[in-house]
Write a protein that holds these residues in place. Structure first.
Motif, short mmCIF file in Angstrom:
data_model
loop_
_atom_site.label_atom_id
_atom_site.label_comp_id
_atom_site.label_asym_id
_atom_site.label_seq_id
_atom_site.Cartn_x
_atom_site.Cartn_y
_atom_site.Cartn_z
N ALA A 1 0.81 -1.22 0.00
CA ALA A 1 0.00 0.00 0.00
C ALA A 1 0.85 1.27 0.00
O ALA A 1 0.35 2.35 -0.28
CB ALA A 1 -0.93 0.00 1.21
N GLU A 2 2.16 1.16 0.29
CA GLU A 2 3.04 2.33 0.34
C GLU A 2 3.13 2.97 -1.04
O GLU A 2 3.31 2.30 -2.05
CB GLU A 2 4.44 1.91 0.80
CG GLU A 2 5.40 3.08 0.92
CD GLU A 2 6.81 2.65 1.34
OE1 GLU A 2 7.48 3.45 1.99
OE2 GLU A 2 7.19 1.52 1.01
N THR A 3 3.03 4.28 -1.09
CA THR A 3 3.09 4.99 -2.36
C THR A 3 4.53 5.07 -2.87
O THR A 3 5.49 5.04 -2.08
CB THR A 3 2.54 6.42 -2.21
OG1 THR A 3 3.41 7.16 -1.34
CG2 THR A 3 1.12 6.40 -1.66
N HIS A 4 4.67 5.17 -4.19
CA HIS A 4 5.99 5.30 -4.78
C HIS A 4 6.67 6.59 -4.33
O HIS A 4 7.89 6.62 -4.13
CB HIS A 4 5.90 5.25 -6.31
CG HIS A 4 5.55 3.90 -6.83
ND1 HIS A 4 5.01 3.70 -8.08
CD2 HIS A 4 5.63 2.68 -6.25
CE1 HIS A 4 4.80 2.40 -8.26
NE2 HIS A 4 5.15 1.77 -7.17
N GLY A 5 5.89 7.64 -4.20
CA GLY A 5 6.46 8.92 -3.78
C GLY A 5 7.14 8.81 -2.43
O GLY A 5 8.23 9.35 -2.22
N ARG A 6 6.49 8.11 -1.52
CA ARG A 6 7.06 7.96 -0.19
C ARG A 6 8.33 7.10 -0.23
O ARG A 6 9.33 7.41 0.42
CB ARG A 6 6.02 7.33 0.74
CG ARG A 6 6.45 7.26 2.19
CD ARG A 6 5.29 6.81 3.06
NE ARG A 6 5.67 6.77 4.46
CZ ARG A 6 4.85 6.40 5.43
NH1 ARG A 6 3.60 6.06 5.15
NH2 ARG A 6 5.26 6.38 6.67
N MET A 7 8.29 6.02 -1.01
CA MET A 7 9.45 5.16 -1.12
C MET A 7 10.62 5.90 -1.78
O MET A 7 11.76 5.82 -1.31
CB MET A 7 9.10 3.91 -1.94
CG MET A 7 10.28 2.96 -2.13
SD MET A 7 9.82 1.47 -3.04
CE MET A 7 9.43 2.19 -4.65
N ALA B 1 11.16 9.05 -1.82
CA ALA B 1 11.67 10.08 -0.91
C ALA B 1 12.72 9.49 0.02
O ALA B 1 13.71 10.17 0.37
CB ALA B 1 10.52 10.68 -0.10
N HIS B 2 12.54 8.23 0.42
CA HIS B 2 13.50 7.58 1.31
C HIS B 2 14.79 7.24 0.56
O HIS B 2 15.89 7.52 1.04
CB HIS B 2 12.89 6.32 1.91
CG HIS B 2 11.76 6.60 2.86
ND1 HIS B 2 10.76 5.69 3.11
CD2 HIS B 2 11.47 7.69 3.61
CE1 HIS B 2 9.91 6.21 3.98
NE2 HIS B 2 10.33 7.43 4.29
N ILE B 3 14.66 6.61 -0.62
CA ILE B 3 15.86 6.15 -1.31
C ILE B 3 16.59 7.26 -2.04
O ILE B 3 17.75 7.10 -2.43
CB ILE B 3 15.54 4.99 -2.29
CG1 ILE B 3 14.71 5.51 -3.46
CG2 ILE B 3 14.87 3.84 -1.58
CD1 ILE B 3 14.63 4.53 -4.59
N SER B 4 15.95 8.41 -2.21
CA SER B 4 16.62 9.51 -2.91
C SER B 4 17.81 10.05 -2.12
O SER B 4 18.64 10.77 -2.68
CB SER B 4 15.63 10.65 -3.18
OG SER B 4 15.17 11.22 -1.96
N GLN B 5 17.90 9.69 -0.85
CA GLN B 5 19.03 10.12 -0.01
C GLN B 5 20.26 9.25 -0.23
O GLN B 5 21.34 9.57 0.27
CB GLN B 5 18.62 10.09 1.47
CG GLN B 5 17.34 10.81 1.80
CD GLN B 5 17.37 12.27 1.40
OE1 GLN B 5 18.35 12.97 1.67
NE2 GLN B 5 16.33 12.74 0.73
#
Length: 505
Positions: free
Chosen positions: A65-71, A73-77
């Motif tokens: 159910a996790e959105t791609h935007g949220r995921m 945002a995490h891995i973009s770091q």
């Protein structure tokens, strides 16, 4: 079947490729299983971006159910994230609604359609557990896995299925038997400290390094350290058995060792804190103008350099010139395999010829597995030897003084021979208010050796050893007289099992 089907596909993660002996089979299907927070999503995205960086196309499909935007945002770091690779190199698809409304059959069709339309050759399916929960029966879930296998082969598309698992879940499920490979990510608590481990349970079509391997989640993503004793089971090149003798930098110690150290050998220096072990290491590193490496677990580089300058040791100039480098690794949070690999990288890249490890005990604390240290250090020492480096390491004992009549009691000798060709022991002997320092070479492989205690001092010039055993003999005799004990012959002096006399700190 295409010829590409039997080729290896690199994961782009050096340590993981080493464990998998080059990567996974192209067109294969693999399960990566782990508890929540183990690093599966980071690994899956890392595989995608690494694949795109090599010119491939990857599709990351989520059944969660996790959105791609949220995921994202995490891995973009993380350093591997490359926004320019989206969507041509890496694309994303949420199949959560498809699974909810159309079931496994609809999901299978959607994956087939997307693979063909996007021409991807790597598919990451995140949330396999959701597909399993949707299946009405185990047979239906097996059929889904089978359909994925067919599609992977037809499209020459490697598939990695990410799934959560309970910490105590076994590996007897049907899907585990059907796939080409099974990798588990896990975390464990050692005291209050959390450690990450990776294990390959199965890998068809090629060999792999078995057992538990350490990994970390860093700003670079997943960094894997293969288990050092398995990685170095065989030295990378033949070990040279000849070569000139090397000086320890202390002429009297060279004499005790029968002429010095053989090049490519390993020497263990044992003694309590304050006995001068680290100073012997500095003498050794400064005995010749050769590339050197100093691994310290306790003293920081500034303190090490200050000591060398204060004692006016030759190594001080080598520190300043960079010919001898210092690696400072506090043992509080270090990972044993990572430290060993870092050492090897330095030896290989700089052509290091002299290595000093100050604190073998800290390796024990770092692993928490005493049984592992012997084989691991033996493998490391053998590789140093193969690379042309000579190793000196220290092992800290407790402050128990010499037992009257039995001057070697309490030394952890047994089991050390596979690690070290040469063994030197440093002991304290208390007579009244005075504490005397004694040193003896217990072993010097291939050298003529007559073990004899000598008294030594730590002076403004470092370690200075007396030219003969006269004073040491008087000290040992006085210990026997005061203690009322009968002296034991040197050859029959008792040894304790292979364990530190104290806690090694």
């Amino acid at each position: 079947m295409s010829d590409r089907r039997i080729e290896k596909l690199s994961t782009g993660i050096e340590g993981l490729d080493t464990i998998l002996e080059g990567g996974v089979l192209r067109g294969g299907i693999y399960i990566v299983q782990g508890t929540p927070g183990a690093g599966k999503t980071i690994l899956g995205n890392q595989l995608c971006f690494n694949h795109a960086a090599r010119g491939g196309r990857a599709l990351y499909v989520t059944l969660l159910a996790e959105t791609h935007g949220r995921m994202l945002a995490h891995i973009s770091q993380l350093s591997y994230f490359d926004e320019t690779a989206i969507p041509d190199g890496v694309s994303y698809l949420s199949a959560f609604r498809i699974l909810e409304t159309e079931g496994l059959k609809g999901l299978t069709e959607a994956l087939r359609r997307e693979i063909r339309a996007r021409q991807v050759d790597l598919l990451i399916l995140d949330g396999l557990v959701s597909a399993e929960e949707t299946a009405g029966t185990p047979r239906e879930f097996k059929k889904f896995i089978h359909e994925l296998q067919i599609q992977a082969d037809l499209a020459d598309c490697t598939m990695v299925l990410l799934t959560s698992a309970a910490a105590d879940q076994g590996f007897a499920s049907a899907e585990h038997t059907m796939v080409d490979g099974l990798i588990e990510l896990r975390t464990r608590l050692r005291g209050r400290r959390s450690e990450r481990e990776l294990i390959v349970h199965k890998m068809r079509g090629g060999g792999f390094i078995r057992g538990l391997h350490s990994f970390q989640v860093t700003t670079d993503g997943i960094v894997v350290q293969p288990r050092i004793e398995a990685l170095l089971a065989t030295p990378s090149r033949p070990v040279a058995t000849d070569g000139p003798m090397l000086s320890t930098g202390i002429p009297a110690l060279d004499g005790l060792l029968g002429g010095g150290l053989h090049r490519h050998s390993t020497t263990l220096v044992m003694g309590p804190a304050g006995s001068g072990k680290s100073t012997i290491g500095q003498h050794f590193l400064g005995a010749a103008h050769e590339p050197g490496l100093y691994l310290s677990f306790d003293e920081d580089p500034k303190a090490i350099r200050f000591k060398a300058q204060s004692l006016n040791l030759p190594v001080a100039q080598l520190f300043d010139s960079g010919e001898v480098e210092i690696i400072w690794q506090p043992s509080t949070e270090g990972i044993f395999d990572e430290v060993c690999i870092r050492l090897l990288d330095q030896v290989r890249s700089r052509g290091v010829r002299r290595v000093f490890i100050d604190g073998i005990n800290d390796f024990v604390h770092m692993t928490g597995e005493e049984d592992r240290i012997g084989p691991a250090l033996t493998a490391l020492a053998n590789e140093f030897s193969a690379l042309g480096a000579t190793l000196v390491g220290t092992f800290e004992l407790d402050f128990n003084g010499i037992v009257p009549g039995q001057p070697l009691t309490g030394l952890p000798i047994l089991g050390l021979s596979p690690i070290a060709e040469n063994i030197v022991a440093m002991r304290f002997a208390a007579l009244g208010a005075d504490i005397h320092r004694l040193i003896v070479a217990l072993k010097a492989r291939d050298n003529a050796l007559r073990p004899q205690f000598r008294r030594y001092e730590l002076t403004a010039r470092g370690v200075e050893i007396e030219a003969d055993s006269g004073q040491a003999d008087l000290i040992l005799q006085e210990l026997v007289r005061q203690g009322g004990a009968s002296p034991a012959p040197f050859s029959t002096a008792p040894f304790y099992p292979d364990r530190p006399s104290g806690d090694g700190t």
